[in-house]
Design an enzyme around this catalytic site. Structure first.
Site, mmCIF file in Angstrom:
data_model
loop_
_atom_site.group_PDB
_atom_site.id
_atom_site.type_symbol
_atom_site.label_atom_id
_atom_site.label_comp_id
_atom_site.label_asym_id
_atom_site.label_seq_id
_atom_site.Cartn_x
_atom_site.Cartn_y
_atom_site.Cartn_z
ATOM 1 N N PRO A 36 10.276 45.356 -55.746
ATOM 2 C CA PRO A 36 8.960 44.643 -56.065
ATOM 3 C C PRO A 36 7.799 44.491 -55.867
ATOM 4 C CG PRO A 36 10.721 45.196 -54.562
ATOM 5 C CD PRO A 36 10.887 46.426 -55.244
ATOM 6 N N LYS A 37 7.021 43.890 -55.914
ATOM 7 C CA LYS A 37 5.614 43.506 -56.479
ATOM 8 C C LYS A 37 5.608 42.521 -54.855
ATOM 9 C CE LYS A 37 1.147 42.288 -58.919
ATOM 10 N NZ LYS A 37 0.497 42.250 -57.558
ATOM 11 N N TRP A 38 4.858 43.121 -54.254
ATOM 12 C CA TRP A 38 4.856 43.404 -52.622
ATOM 13 C C TRP A 38 3.012 41.604 -52.757
ATOM 14 C CZ3 TRP A 38 8.375 42.972 -49.526
ATOM 15 C CH2 TRP A 38 9.621 43.894 -49.585
ATOM 16 N N ASP A 185 5.944 38.691 -55.725
ATOM 17 C CA ASP A 185 5.394 38.214 -56.335
ATOM 18 C C ASP A 185 5.619 38.517 -57.567
ATOM 19 O OD1 ASP A 185 3.119 37.388 -56.113
ATOM 20 O OD2 ASP A 185 1.326 38.832 -56.300
ATOM 21 N N GLY A 186 6.519 39.447 -58.190
ATOM 22 C CA GLY A 186 7.131 40.253 -59.475
ATOM 23 C C GLY A 186 7.856 41.018 -59.167
#
Length: 337
Positions: A36-38, A185-186
């Site tokens: 995950p993009k935090w 975020d992505g």
């Protein structure tokens, strides 16, 4: 020069975190790890004995702004390590980027109060120096992840430190990107066989992008030009007022003359009836900070990546005009959903 009484960490405090280049989609083929993009502040944590240091991506120290995180790492039994992660704050189960920004305050008393009210935590996702004090940047990701998991087994604390999940299944990573209401975020993509390369864009980031229909409540001219530079976007709040929520400047040079004439014909309207665009910033010229309020007739669909405090965090991409949609249909609930 650093005073001799200050601790010497196993890796330089000036080391830069490994970065990512943007991509439209997840990479194909084997050998990728997806995480995950935090939505937080990137942070390297250095530990030596009872001393700890938190460093931002810019290299600036973060410890004074997050004393609760600094204290947690200072008291960990592990004597020596360097980990890479993201500082986050969650409020009522949702990540709150604006709460992170509020920490960057000059008054220590204010920071201390916020650290008690809305404590931060670190999501760890990589390791540069193992907890035995041996640098492992040259090792591949599989080795570093195993070392991180061994470290986190004893260090994880839901209130201060959590271990970021990962998958090597592209289908699952695709589900992460499309998940509605997701807090991240992505997706960040890393080579399983790749070393840690400080300062290099050796990873791939794919942002979760959404679209929203907005009212064009005003516009700004380009700097030193009589042509439009950006459209100011609005959404109606629950009180029926039009709040300024961001801008889009993805207008081609070929489009500018006709669009400028179209906008100038609508000048003099109500513009934003709720929160209006701010005044000049230190980056603005007197012309570029001025804005022209419009009659509320135009609707555009734009693509955005993240919202903070009912404002688009970054600029948006103009996708298309929506003559089929009434301005009053453009409500803030679109981005809340």
């Amino acid at each position: 020069m650093r005073a001799s009484s200050e601790p010497k960490f196993g890796l330089s405090l000036e080391i830069e975190p490994m970065e990512a280049r943007s991509a439209e989609g997840l990479p194909e083929g084997p050998g990728w790890q997806f995480e995950p993009k935090w939505d937080g502040f990137r942070c390297l944590v250095f530990k030596e004995g009872s001393a700890a240091d938190l460093r931002a991506k810019s290299g600036k120290p973060l410890g004074r702004y997050f004393p609760e995180v600094l204290e947690f790492f200072s008291k960990l039994p592990a004597e020596r390590f360097v980990v890479d992660g993201e500082l986050v704050i969650d409020i009522d189960g949702k990540l709150a980027f604006d709460a992170l920004q509020m920490r960057l305050h000059p008054a220590e008393s204010r920071v201390r109060k916020l650290s008690a009210q809305t404590p931060a935590k670190l999501v760890v996702f990589d390791m540069l120096m193992a907890h035995d004090g041996v640098p492992i940047l040259d090792q591949d990701l599989e080795f570093r992840r195993a070392a991180l998991e061994a470290f986190a087994k004893d260090a994880v604390n839901p209130g201060r430190l959590i271990l970021s999940p990962f998958t090597r299944d592209r289908v699952e990573a695709t589900r992460w990107l499309s998940a509605s209401g997701a807090d991240t975020d992505g997706v960040v993509c890393k080579r399983v066989d790749g070393p840690y390369l400080p300062g290099e864009r050796a990873m791939v980031k794919v942002k979760r992008l959404r679209t929203v229909d907005c009212v064009v409540g005003g516009f700004r001219y380009e700097r030193n030009s009589d042509l439009v530079g950006s459209l100011l976007l609005g959404l109606y709040n629950d009180q029926g007022e039009l709040d300024h929520v961001g801008f889009t400047s993805t207008i081609t040079d070929a489009e500018r003359p006709e669009l400028t004439a179209k906008l100038e014909a609508l000048r003099g309207g109500a513009g934003f009836t709720g929160k209006a665009p701010g005044g000049p910033s230190r980056w603005s010229t007197s012309r570029s900070s001025d804005w022209e309020p419009l009659k509320l007739e135009l609707v555009v669909e734009v693509r955005f990546d993240h919202v903070t405090g009912h404002r688009f965090r970054h600029g948006t991409k103009l996708l298309r005009w929506r003559p089929d949609k009434r301005p009053t249909q453009c409500k803030i609930k679109q981005v809340d959903q």
